[in-house]
Scaffold this active site. Sequence first.
Site, mmCIF file in Angstrom:
data_model
loop_
_atom_site.group_PDB
_atom_site.id
_atom_site.type_symbol
_atom_site.label_atom_id
_atom_site.label_comp_id
_atom_site.label_asym_id
_atom_site.label_seq_id
_atom_site.Cartn_x
_atom_site.Cartn_y
_atom_site.Cartn_z
ATOM 1 N N LYS A 1 76.141 -38.864 35.643
ATOM 2 C CA LYS A 1 76.035 -39.693 34.429
ATOM 3 C C LYS A 1 76.977 -40.885 34.568
ATOM 4 O O LYS A 1 78.135 -40.714 34.985
ATOM 5 C CB LYS A 1 76.418 -38.847 33.212
ATOM 6 C CG LYS A 1 76.253 -39.556 31.864
ATOM 7 C CD LYS A 1 76.581 -38.626 30.697
ATOM 8 C CE LYS A 1 76.312 -39.276 29.343
ATOM 9 N NZ LYS A 1 76.591 -38.375 28.200
ATOM 10 N N SER B 1 75.150 -34.157 23.327
ATOM 11 C CA SER B 1 74.536 -34.977 24.377
ATOM 12 C C SER B 1 74.192 -34.277 25.679
ATOM 13 O O SER B 1 73.541 -34.868 26.532
ATOM 14 C CB SER B 1 75.431 -36.161 24.706
ATOM 15 O OG SER B 1 75.237 -37.160 23.742
ATOM 16 N N SER C 1 72.893 -38.265 24.504
ATOM 17 C CA SER C 1 73.049 -39.473 25.296
ATOM 18 C C SER C 1 72.815 -39.262 26.789
ATOM 19 O O SER C 1 72.589 -40.224 27.512
ATOM 20 C CB SER C 1 74.465 -40.041 25.103
ATOM 21 O OG SER C 1 75.435 -39.151 25.649
HETATM 22 N N1 GLN Z 1 74.053 -38.015 19.347
HETATM 23 C C1 GLN Z 1 75.451 -37.892 19.018
HETATM 24 C C2 GLN Z 1 76.024 -39.262 18.759
HETATM 25 O O1 GLN Z 1 75.313 -40.197 18.807
HETATM 26 C C3 GLN Z 1 76.181 -37.192 20.098
HETATM 27 C C4 GLN Z 1 76.452 -38.025 21.278
HETATM 28 C C5 GLN Z 1 77.187 -37.296 22.344
HETATM 29 O O2 GLN Z 1 77.261 -36.063 22.351
HETATM 30 N N2 GLN Z 1 77.767 -38.063 23.235
HETATM 31 O O3 GLN Z 1 77.193 -39.397 18.493
#
Ligand code: GLN
Length: 493
Positions: free
Chosen positions: A78, A182, A158
């Site tokens: 990532k 995410s 994400s």
């Molecule tokens: N979807 C969540 C956010 O937008 C979690 C993102 C994540 O876990 N990095 O904050």
Amino acid sequence: MSELTRLTLAEARDGLASKKFSAVELNEAFIDAVARAKTLNAYIVETPEKALERARASDERIAKGEARPLEGVPLGVKDLYATEGVQTTAASHILEGFVPPYESTVTANLWRDGATMLGKLNLDEFAMGSSNETSYFGPVISPWRRKNSDAKIVPGGSSGGSAAAVAARLCLGATATDTGGSIRQPAAFTGTVGIKPTYGRCSRWGIVAFASSLDQAGPIARNVRDAAILLRSMAGHDPKDTTSVDAPVPDYEKAVGASVKGKVIGIPKEYRLDGMSAEITALWERGVNWLRAGGAEIREISLPHTKHALPAYYIVAPAEASSNLARYDGVRYGLRRTGKDIVDLYELTRAEGFGKEVRRRIMIGTYVLSAGYYDAYYLRAQKIRTLIKRDFDLAYAAGVDAILTPATPSPAFALGEKGAADPVEMYLNDVFTVTVNMAGLPGLVVPAGLSSDGLPLGLQLIGRPFEEETLFALGEAIEQAAPKIALPEPWWV
Ligand code: GLN
């Protein structure tokens, strides 16, 4: 598609050890698959030369009988993990062109164990999002499509690039991160397995910070065994991260296949949401039955503060983000836009460098931390966080070993379908996952079925702190009991 890319990580590892194919052949097969999958936009940067260089070294080690645990295994990373000499952007314009002179601890651990790197995977900008549509480098397209439709589907976020790459067989496994879901939500959307370990299990050093008290590294993989293999290499104490825990890393693979007999599984009634789709309810019910059939004891539990988790998360996470992202000022990294003075430099760089969702989070975070609103928002959210953690503590103290919930309230959606008019619509994706980050617990998502329109659905197992092994055992039990989900055949080449 080369047959080699169809192997699981464990199968590839074993095939290399028994010299059925070489590390160079294996890496070449994936390099070719990645090169042909541009449509999916899963990778921001490809590093084929790096992969081959390491694969050649791996073949030498295998020949000498000196193979390490991940010798020659090609992975994707990532693009939130700093990789020495390879551009690291967090999918943001503000970091475009930033080439770190250092390596994150987690990726260094993977290379120490012999893995090779195919490239850097796309994500939501600064890991803020649930659909991988906020990346400066464009959205990731899921390899999955609805039955009888070629509408483009999101892979979740994400870690959308990580999940799409694993599901499309563009790597044998990938690193991901999870601040509010995410790792788990994209795994659920793509029919892959993801685990967010206990807070402190993996080092955060060298991972671009979003919300430091919630962020945790973990793998996305083809199946439970592969996730266990990867986590063992990724985890461990790191003196460079004071929140990483100095506890031995178990051989997680040994837990895969362990009996689940007698395990007490909590079913939290607060996760039964009003208006939840019938197919998610049915999937959850099937999960309960599979574990019961494996000898687990099922117990209804209550986690009464669940309903406050999402609003509290969307205060705590932006608050920490606003402070973490203050370092991107045009002076130290990446993009720089100059004006008449230093204030101009900050403002012009940040206005151009950050996308809309990141700007929104910085503004929310700055607001909730401001002198006049700190007590009303941030302090209250922190108190709620304590109560959420206490709900879990009480359940575990009463003998619950793990908690079973749906992973997401719906299957994956089409690009542009959610969040355009109202960002909260997108935030609701995380309703089942954020509690786990707020409480610092481990959470594993495993594919459990398909929606009526043919998209994957996942179940989530939440464990006691540092008892990832229980999750791997239970996850494997679900994986064995659930109908096999065939990954999509490449329409994207
Ligand atoms: N979807 C969540 C956010 O937008 C979690 C993102 C994540 O876990 N990095 O904050």
